[in-house]
Motif scaffolding. Structure first.
Motif, PDB file in Angstrom:
ATOM      1  N   THR A  28       0.851  -1.185   0.000  1.00 42.04           N
ATOM      2  CA  THR A  28       0.000   0.000   0.000  1.00 42.04           C
ATOM      3  C   THR A  28       0.887   1.236   0.000  1.00 42.04           C
ATOM      4  OG1 THR A  28      -1.676  -1.232   1.244  1.00 42.04           O
ATOM      5  CG2 THR A  28      -1.923   1.163   1.109  1.00 42.04           C
ATOM      6  N   THR A  30       0.615   4.383  -0.383  1.00 39.12           N
ATOM      7  CA  THR A  30       0.276   5.620   0.322  1.00 39.12           C
ATOM      8  C   THR A  30       0.559   5.555   1.818  1.00 39.12           C
ATOM      9  OG1 THR A  30      -2.002   4.853   0.492  1.00 39.12           O
ATOM     10  CG2 THR A  30      -1.470   6.317  -1.355  1.00 39.12           C
ATOM     11  N   HIS A  31       0.922   4.386   2.319  1.00 38.69           N
ATOM     12  CA  HIS A  31       1.161   4.233   3.755  1.00 38.69           C
ATOM     13  C   HIS A  31       2.625   4.365   4.149  1.00 38.69           C
ATOM     14  CE1 HIS A  31      -2.788   1.788   4.665  1.00 38.69           C
ATOM     15  NE2 HIS A  31      -3.001   2.958   4.096  1.00 38.69           N
ATOM     16  N   ASN A  77       1.521   5.386  -7.891  1.00 36.08           N
ATOM     17  CA  ASN A  77       2.513   4.620  -7.127  1.00 36.08           C
ATOM     18  C   ASN A  77       3.937   4.879  -7.610  1.00 36.08           C
ATOM     19  OD1 ASN A  77       0.329   3.543  -5.803  1.00 36.08           O
ATOM     20  ND2 ASN A  77       0.922   1.410  -6.071  1.00 36.08           N
TER      21      ASN A  77
END
Length: 116
Positions: A28, A30-31, A77
């Motif tokens: 993920t 965005t984390h 991403n």
């Protein structure tokens, strides 16, 4: 699985610019914070810049001299490193990096060569 793929390197004349891209997958995006490192011939790998999850926080190594800009596009991403006014000392393999928990991940690197 986690993959980091760098692109955008090449042979550039002194004073030129490049935009490196790291495309991430398998986690993920965005984390997590993202990092750019570089390793010159015969030298240890060194951190160049880091960017936080949202892109708001950025930090550069002392040698950067405002010539480097790190950014990220969370919709794609990707994390980018722009390098301006390239110098021969910038010649190195540039690596993308992230740390997920206790595991560190590296891309395969992209070669930047600055020469006339």
């Amino acid at each position: 699985q986690v993959q980091l793929v760098e692109s955008g390197g090449g042979l550039v004349q002194p004073g030129g610019s490049l935009r490196l891209t790291c495309t991430a997958s398998g986690f993920t995006f965005t984390h997590y914070s993202m990092y750019w490192y570089r390793q010159a011939p015969g030298m240890e790998r060194e951190m160049v810049a880091t960017i936080g999850e949202t892109g708001y926080f950025v930090h550069y190594a002392d040698f950067v001299e405002d010539r480097f800009i790190i950014s990220r596009d969370n919709s794609k991403n990707t994390v980018h490193l722009e390098i301006h006014n390239l110098k021969p000392d910038d010649t190195a393999v540039y690596y993308c990096n992230t740390v997920l928990g206790l595991q560190t991940y590296w891309g395969q690197g992209t070669q930047v060569t600055v020469s006339s």
